[in-house]
Design a protein around this motif. Structure first.
Motif, mmCIF file in Angstrom:
data_model
loop_
_atom_site.group_PDB
_atom_site.id
_atom_site.type_symbol
_atom_site.label_atom_id
_atom_site.label_comp_id
_atom_site.label_asym_id
_atom_site.label_seq_id
_atom_site.Cartn_x
_atom_site.Cartn_y
_atom_site.Cartn_z
ATOM 1 N N HIS A 80 -29.607 -48.015 64.445
ATOM 2 C CA HIS A 80 -29.163 -46.905 65.284
ATOM 3 C C HIS A 80 -28.928 -47.373 66.708
ATOM 4 C CE1 HIS A 80 -29.995 -43.780 62.301
ATOM 5 N NE2 HIS A 80 -30.968 -44.586 61.913
ATOM 6 N N ASP A 104 -29.891 -45.947 69.384
ATOM 7 C CA ASP A 104 -31.129 -45.890 70.179
ATOM 8 C C ASP A 104 -32.290 -46.555 69.440
ATOM 9 O OD1 ASP A 104 -31.390 -44.090 68.221
ATOM 10 O OD2 ASP A 104 -31.943 -42.389 69.468
ATOM 11 N N ALA A 114 -34.310 -46.449 67.086
ATOM 12 C CA ALA A 114 -35.243 -45.833 66.150
ATOM 13 C C ALA A 114 -36.439 -46.737 65.886
ATOM 14 C CB ALA A 114 -34.546 -45.468 64.836
ATOM 15 N N ILE A 115 -37.071 -47.133 66.976
ATOM 16 C CA ILE A 115 -38.241 -48.015 66.888
ATOM 17 C C ILE A 115 -39.396 -47.355 67.637
ATOM 18 C CG2 ILE A 115 -39.099 -50.096 68.041
ATOM 19 C CD1 ILE A 115 -37.012 -51.634 66.728
ATOM 20 N N ALA A 116 -40.594 -47.487 67.084
ATOM 21 C CA ALA A 116 -41.770 -46.874 67.704
ATOM 22 C C ALA A 116 -42.405 -47.857 68.680
ATOM 23 C CB ALA A 116 -42.764 -46.451 66.629
ATOM 24 N N ASP A 117 -42.362 -47.493 69.962
ATOM 25 C CA ASP A 117 -42.689 -48.415 71.051
ATOM 26 C C ASP A 117 -44.123 -48.922 71.102
ATOM 27 O OD1 ASP A 117 -40.250 -48.582 72.076
ATOM 28 O OD2 ASP A 117 -40.600 -47.333 73.853
ATOM 29 N N ARG A 148 -43.311 -52.414 72.976
ATOM 30 C CA ARG A 148 -43.176 -52.137 74.406
ATOM 31 C C ARG A 148 -43.164 -53.414 75.251
ATOM 32 N NH1 ARG A 148 -46.967 -48.458 77.945
ATOM 33 N NH2 ARG A 148 -48.493 -49.920 77.148
ATOM 34 N N ARG A 175 -35.143 -55.583 60.598
ATOM 35 C CA ARG A 175 -35.614 -54.559 59.668
ATOM 36 C C ARG A 175 -34.503 -54.173 58.690
ATOM 37 N NH1 ARG A 175 -37.948 -49.113 62.077
ATOM 38 N NH2 ARG A 175 -35.850 -48.897 62.879
ATOM 39 N N ALA A 206 -46.638 -43.259 64.161
ATOM 40 C CA ALA A 206 -45.187 -43.423 64.297
ATOM 41 C C ALA A 206 -44.548 -42.106 64.731
ATOM 42 C CB ALA A 206 -44.589 -43.902 62.981
ATOM 43 N N ASP A 261 -45.174 -41.438 68.278
ATOM 44 C CA ASP A 261 -44.585 -42.449 69.136
ATOM 45 C C ASP A 261 -43.095 -42.188 69.325
ATOM 46 O OD1 ASP A 261 -44.048 -44.751 70.493
ATOM 47 O OD2 ASP A 261 -45.178 -46.030 69.156
ATOM 48 N N ASN A 262 -42.391 -42.024 68.220
ATOM 49 C CA ASN A 262 -40.942 -41.810 68.268
ATOM 50 C C ASN A 262 -40.579 -40.975 67.048
ATOM 51 O OD1 ASN A 262 -38.160 -41.930 68.082
ATOM 52 N ND2 ASN A 262 -38.031 -44.071 68.720
ATOM 53 N N ARG A 283 -37.996 -39.401 66.114
ATOM 54 C CA ARG A 283 -36.716 -39.627 65.449
ATOM 55 C C ARG A 283 -36.791 -40.867 64.548
ATOM 56 N NH1 ARG A 283 -31.424 -40.460 65.354
ATOM 57 N NH2 ARG A 283 -31.560 -42.514 66.275
ATOM 58 N N ALA A 284 -37.425 -41.900 65.074
ATOM 59 C CA ALA A 284 -37.588 -43.115 64.270
ATOM 60 C C ALA A 284 -38.381 -42.798 63.007
ATOM 61 C CB ALA A 284 -38.303 -44.192 65.081
ATOM 62 N N VAL A 309 -36.025 -40.827 60.530
ATOM 63 C CA VAL A 309 -35.012 -41.626 59.830
ATOM 64 C C VAL A 309 -35.662 -42.663 58.920
ATOM 65 C CG1 VAL A 309 -33.244 -41.306 61.597
ATOM 66 C CG2 VAL A 309 -34.688 -43.332 61.682
#
Lengths: 250, 329
Positions: free
Chosen positions: A88, A90, A92-95, A145, A159, B207, B210-211, B213-214, B217
């Motif tokens: 994506h 943006d 779509a990764i959890a920081d 991060r 990924r 998760a 945290d985000n 949207r991530a 999806v």
């Protein structure tokens, strides 16, 4: 490119939102080991198309086929199961999570009777993959991060590479990156091609499109203007197709 | 692509040492603080009996309900939500339990108490997910609703609990010489820690916080997780209510009224991010014990009720400010 069955075949895709036609009629095939670029101005319908192939939207009419099989991508998890991965815009990764947890997000490995997370194995497999793709991050256990934008994009692409069996969709993968990081990500995209994956690349950067793609297809206001082999066309032709100086192929 | 990969090999990527080096200060500051405060209070309040076995056990007993709720709150905050209704749910669950206990016996009492917390939690979750309301507002409204119900049901009177089995099970009894209050806290902390750190559910909570949207999806069912976590939060408040009822042999509408701030403070001091995505259950336990020690110290030092309240508020503000400072980025 000896595969006869394309990884992705879109046939006469049409999408309406209410009465508004977002995509008129769109057909495209992407074979394994091929990078096809999808270009067009803002609002041309590129994002809608990506969303259709990733299962977020369903086409009003037309057919989506993966590996020759017509499929109904009713939601993103169906598309993922069928081997379609999306990088994506943006990320779509959890920081705040480590790299390896992002790599396995939603598909975590577990072990033992209590279905305990197998963090060791996830970290090991992640490390092996980023090493193989030469994505340079301090460690698979680093927190996202603490990584640079390019490294994060590297993780997102890794990924997709890890999970894609068919097709990787890339929505503006370098839009937020600097020059050096863009070059790095472009190498990664070429490596996906070497791994015999099909890549559909959405990009505003025409130089990038010319560098990376095997073919280019152009959308303008929902209408498919045409598809060209990158090697036998040039940037000016593509620009004229995008801006409307050149009308649609018959 | 031709440069060497030496950057990767400078530091070993796993092992306790590497993990310690990577750890952010906020993840261990709570342990340092815990030791410091324990040492200081042991010295300053030595003559007041801080370090006696009985006093230390007292601290554990008094913090048990806070610890139980803190475990639930770690999940809620990690998810990027907040549950302001827990304090009011403590009272309402305790009262429902005590009333049913009096009228229909042990099982009815326990079921009524737990069901109250569960229902409030699920309603919170449904309002947050289905109506897309912020949990801050939903649980604030629920707090008022529960507090009002508690006062109405009891007509501001205490409801005694004379059931020996109930009182023993929740707070007054002991098993193998260990108070049931401590056992309940231990169960919550151990189970909570395992789910949080070592299961897919825990990973999905982090998760999603945290985000979001991530998470979506990636196929994570975020709404289901939110409802579940808020339900668990309500349930943990209900257990806390039962523990108060068992220990005090009765329920009143004032139970838990000052617990909300204490619980959130314990969790945040413990190293859980207020805005989701990162947290720790063990840290929350330590945070809860820190606040318990300080509370205990204020009493031993002979402060009056009102002085204690002021001191407690100040301590919480300072502690939270210290732990949140580095999280601004």
């Amino acid at each position: 490119m000896t595969d006869t069955v394309p990884a992705l075949a879109l046939t006469r895709i049409r999408k309406e939102f209410g009465g508004v036609v977002a995509i008129d009629e769109f057909s495209l095939t992407v074979r394994r080991g091929e990078v096809v670029a999808l270009v067009g101005d803002n609002g041309a319908g590129k994002s809608t198309l990506i969303k259709i192939v990733s299962g977020i939207h369903q086409p009003t009419s037309g057919e989506v086929a993966l590996d020759g099989e017509p499929v109904k991508l009713s939601d993103p998890s169906v598309a993922r199961r069928l081997g379609v991965e999306v990088v994506h815009q943006d990320l779509a990764i959890a920081d705040h999570q480590p790299v390896f947890m992002n790599m396995f997000l939603g598909r975590e490995l577990v072990t033992g009777p209590f279905r305990r997370l197998d963090k060791k194995r996830m970290a090991r497999e992640t490390q092996a993959l980023v090493d193989e793709l030469d994505v340079r991050i301090p460690s698979a256990r680093s927190t996202i991060r603490d990584l640079s934008g390019g490294q994060r994009q590297g993780v997102a692409i890794s990924r997709a590479t890890h999970w894609a069996k068919n097709l990787v969709l890339m929505d503006e993968p370098t839009a937020a990156l600097g020059v050096a990081e863009t070059a790095k990500v472009e190498e990664l995209i070429l490596r996906l091609r070497e791994r015999n994956l099909a890549v559909l690349l959405v990009s505003h950067n025409l130089d990038q499109v010319m560098r990376l793609s095997d073919r280019v297809t152009v959308l303008r206001r929902g209408v498919q203007i045409g598809t060209r082999t990158t090697a036998s066309t040039d940037k000016n032709v593509i620009v004229s197709m995008i801006t409307g100086l050149q009308t649609a192929d018959a | 692509m031709t440069t060497t990969t030496s950057a990767r090999t400078i530091a070993p990527s796993s092992g306790p040492l590497a993990r310690l080096r990577r750890a952010e200060p906020s993840s261990y500051i709570v342990y340092v603080g815990f030791v410091l405060i324990a040492v200081v209070m042991s010295i300053v309040l030595h003559d007041d009996g801080f370090l006696t076995r009985q006093n230390l056990i007292n601290i554990l007993l008094q913090t048990a309900p806070i610890t139980v709720m803190a475990v639930g709150t770690v999940f809620v905050l990690s998810l990027g939500e907040i549950d302001l209704s827990i304090g009011a749910v403590v009272a309402l669950s305790a009262i429902m339990a005590a009333v049913q206990l009096r009228d229909h016996g042990l099982v009815a009492g326990i079921v009524a108490g737990l069901a109250t917390g569960l229902v409030v939690g699920v309603v919170n979750g449904l309002l947050v997910t289905k109506l897309r309301l912020p949990s801050f507002l939903v649980t604030l409204g629920m707090m008022g609703l529960c507090a009002g119900l508690s006062q109405r049901i009891t007509r501001l009177q205490a409801v005694p609990s004379t059931d020996v089995a109930f009182n023993g099970l929740f707070g007054s009894g002991s098993l193998a010489g260990i108070s049931t209050l401590i056992l309940w806290s231990a169960v919550f902390v151990l189970l909570g820690h395992f789910v949080y750190r070592h299961t897919r559910l825990g990973a999905h909570v982090l998760a999603a916080g945290d985000n979001v949207r991530a998470a979506r999806v990636s196929g994570i069912k975020v709404d289901r997780i939110k409802i579940g976590v808020l339900a668990v939060s309500g349930l943990s408040a209900a257990v806390a209510g039962l523990l108060y009822t068992g220990r005090l042999h009765g329920a009143t509408y004032t139970l838990g009224s000052s617990d909300l701030l204490t619980v959130i403070a314990a969790v945040v001091i413990g190293g859980t991010r207020l805005f989701g995505g990162r947290g720790t259950v063990v840290g929350a336990l330590i945070g809860s014990l820190i606040l318990g020690m300080l509370n205990n110290g204020l009493i031993l030092a002979g402060l009056s009720d009102s002085e204690q309240q002021v001191a407690r508020g100040l301590i919480i503000l300072v502690a939270v400010a210290l732990t949140l400072r580095e999280d601004k980025s």
